[in-house]
Motif scaffolding. Structure first.
Motif, PDB file in Angstrom:
ATOM      1  N   GLU B  89       5.061  12.978   0.755  1.00  0.00           N
ATOM      2  CA  GLU B  89       4.263  13.633  -0.273  1.00  0.00           C
ATOM      3  C   GLU B  89       3.338  12.677  -1.024  1.00  0.00           C
ATOM      4  N   VAL B  90       2.173  13.180  -1.362  1.00  0.00           N
ATOM      5  CA  VAL B  90       1.242  12.481  -2.238  1.00  0.00           C
ATOM      6  C   VAL B  90       0.812  13.488  -3.288  1.00  0.00           C
ATOM      7  N   LYS B  91       1.064  13.150  -4.542  1.00  0.00           N
ATOM      8  CA  LYS B  91       0.774  14.096  -5.614  1.00  0.00           C
ATOM      9  C   LYS B  91      -0.217  13.527  -6.628  1.00  0.00           C
ATOM     10  N   TYR B  92      -0.630  14.402  -7.540  1.00  0.00           N
ATOM     11  CA  TYR B  92      -1.560  14.010  -8.589  1.00  0.00           C
ATOM     12  C   TYR B  92      -1.074  12.777  -9.353  1.00  0.00           C
ATOM     13  N   ASP B  93      -1.982  11.869  -9.603  1.00  0.00           N
ATOM     14  CA  ASP B  93      -1.751  10.676 -10.409  1.00  0.00           C
ATOM     15  C   ASP B  93      -0.918   9.614  -9.696  1.00  0.00           C
ATOM     16  N   ASP B  94      -0.495   9.892  -8.463  1.00  0.00           N
ATOM     17  CA  ASP B  94       0.205   8.853  -7.696  1.00  0.00           C
ATOM     18  C   ASP B  94      -0.760   7.719  -7.399  1.00  0.00           C
ATOM     19  N   TRP B  95      -0.222   6.509  -7.440  1.00  0.00           N
ATOM     20  CA  TRP B  95      -0.982   5.356  -6.959  1.00  0.00           C
ATOM     21  C   TRP B  95      -0.681   5.228  -5.481  1.00  0.00           C
ATOM     22  N   ILE B  96      -1.712   5.172  -4.663  1.00  0.00           N
ATOM     23  CA  ILE B  96      -1.473   4.952  -3.236  1.00  0.00           C
ATOM     24  C   ILE B  96      -2.217   3.701  -2.789  1.00  0.00           C
ATOM     25  N   VAL B  97      -1.685   3.089  -1.757  1.00  0.00           N
ATOM     26  CA  VAL B  97      -2.330   1.932  -1.148  1.00  0.00           C
ATOM     27  C   VAL B  97      -2.656   2.307   0.291  1.00  0.00           C
ATOM     28  N   VAL B  98      -3.921   2.178   0.650  1.00  0.00           N
ATOM     29  CA  VAL B  98      -4.311   2.451   2.027  1.00  0.00           C
ATOM     30  C   VAL B  98      -4.453   1.120   2.750  1.00  0.00           C
ATOM     31  N   ARG B  99      -3.615   0.933   3.749  1.00  0.00           N
ATOM     32  CA  ARG B  99      -3.695  -0.273   4.588  1.00  0.00           C
ATOM     33  C   ARG B  99      -4.605   0.040   5.766  1.00  0.00           C
ATOM     34  N   VAL B 100      -5.518  -0.849   6.045  1.00  0.00           N
ATOM     35  CA  VAL B 100      -6.432  -0.618   7.163  1.00  0.00           C
ATOM     36  C   VAL B 100      -6.597  -1.901   7.968  1.00  0.00           C
ATOM     37  N   TRP B 101      -6.669  -1.759   9.278  1.00  0.00           N
ATOM     38  CA  TRP B 101      -6.926  -2.924  10.121  1.00  0.00           C
ATOM     39  C   TRP B 101      -7.674  -2.485  11.372  1.00  0.00           C
ATOM     40  N   LEU B 102      -8.413  -3.427  11.942  1.00  0.00           N
ATOM     41  CA  LEU B 102      -9.120  -3.158  13.194  1.00  0.00           C
ATOM     42  C   LEU B 102      -8.092  -3.235  14.309  1.00  0.00           C
ATOM     43  N   ALA B 103      -7.966  -2.163  15.085  1.00  0.00           N
ATOM     44  CA  ALA B 103      -6.907  -2.120  16.098  1.00  0.00           C
ATOM     45  C   ALA B 103      -7.440  -2.328  17.511  1.00  0.00           C
TER      46      ALA B 103
END
Lengths: 163, 163, 163, 163
Positions: B89-103
């Motif tokens: 779940e991802v809800k309002y006001d949650d802090w999220i971290v998006v990890r991204v890498w070249l695959a």
């Protein structure tokens, strides 16, 4: 969806599009809004997911019920997986037709598949699928009841499309 | 991304997540807005694609260039394929971290992979990938130049992250 | 906001911007995403309303509480009126700062005012306001309690900004 | 729009809604999508601006031309001011009708006014306006040509609505 691979790697069974359609295709027609475009001049890739959702709603109404009605029955169908391949252009003011059909049904989940046809180009420009889990009140997965199964199995021809 | 299958069918090579990461992971932190939620109380599934894009921008700046700069060099990188699996779940006001890498990198295309971590839950709630084709002025695919290759191969540690 | 009229007609008291600010200004900084733009190359006008909302959230945290917390107290603050004037350009990858302050408080409603500064241009490019009604469980307007009043009257300097 | 004030202060001439409509009203009907809602269960306030835009497009087609056509003529009509008052609820799957008409025309700018009718409730739930400036190639304001004036003055009854 007959091609067996994209330019971008081997595909999963879903992506191969060899799933036998479990339902008649429903079509939803809509026009691309200015706000759907980005500075590249095309519809931004996230907007297609809104169109998929709109088409799912039409798929339900085609069978005499609504997604809203499913929620009133105590079900929710959150998306747990989405895939889309963008093969052609969609621009502002284009009329597009989103084809949607039920492609697979598991104990507590269903898969819808989509094709987006750009009427201006007369071709399928995008294809995709979404997986949905049936969850109950506490967002816990629940087995699809026979009542709902029979709704999913309905033939549009037997039902008047809801307005 | 170690699990070899979802509950929803066999996975493609990409989805298996066995691709060797070609780049160091970049992390982009953001907070979920009220307008990102839907009546189910979670972030609507299309919004994750905006977050993926924001993370790609950070990935570039981490290497001393910007996506905007790539466009100024005459390139565009339209998304030609996207996949995402929503596991939490991802809800309002949650802090999220998006990890991204070249695959992965092909002659004229690259794949980015993503993991969305919900800090409130302390776990990966979503994973996904996007494929991008390098196109030139007329939106025609073009071979990635050595100059761009070397930019994609940069190590964040060697570059000051652009503001 | 000193000018007494736009090129587009006489302004209301709100629009005249002569309301005495009831609160210290809070600033929220964000970067424009590719998906925020449209084919005209600028941020689409609806996106500013998302930025206004993000800034309101920061305004609360600046005072040691969250909008989420207000909802947990049984309040909701739906927007009942919005106005914005777009005076300058906002483009992809621009850093913007949204200034927000409480401008007016009535028995059951509050007005926030906004200024959007485009850092790339170093000027205020957009201004606006939103009116919010305090509603209770059945979405019925309710008088703002003294407890909430005191929260709205807080000075950021007296409170640690919530993360 | 007959009421002369909101609960939230005196209104400007525009907001008073006493502007004489310069054009016949055009109606655009659309259904609220799940992704248009927020955790409050209503349509998020920014989405109405997309609906306004969609209605403007219909207003043009009602008069035998398209906004896209105006851009091809070298014009752009960026929104320079928007106002909306939300007076009633709009929820998922509701059918709404957006009424739009040209309310004012200046040398280089026009104002559209809107009413959003929620068919489920049978009443006007939102009203608003947008001001647009006619700009040329370099986004510089330009006087509206007689050719365009005559297009804006068209009566839908004299033209076949474009598909």
């Amino acid at each position: 969806m007959s091609d067996r691979k994209t330019r971008f790697g081997r595909l999963s069974r879903h992506e191969l599009g060899i799933t036998v359609a479990m339902s008649t295709m429903t079509e939803e027609r809509l026009r691309v809004r200015y706000g759907d475009t980005d500075m590249m001049g095309h519809a931004y890739y996230a907007n297609y997911l809104y169109w998929f959702e709109q088409a799912r709603g039409a798929w339900c109404r085609d069978r005499g019920f609504t997604y809203k009605g499913l929620e009133e029955m105590g079900y929710k169908l959150p998306v747990v997986e989405v895939w889309a391949r963008y093969k052609g252009e969609v621009k502002y003011d284009d009329w597009i037709v989103v084809r949607v059909w039920l492609a697979e049904r598991k104990r507590a989940a269903i898969q819808f598949r989509y094709e987006v046809v750009n009427e201006s180009l007369g071709k399928v420009v995008t294809e995709g699928y979404t997986w949905h889990v049936f969850v109950g009140e506490e967002m816990k997965p629940v087995t699809i009841s026979d009542a709902v199964k029979s709704m999913l199995d309905r033939e549009p021809s037997d039902w008047e499309r809801l307005p």
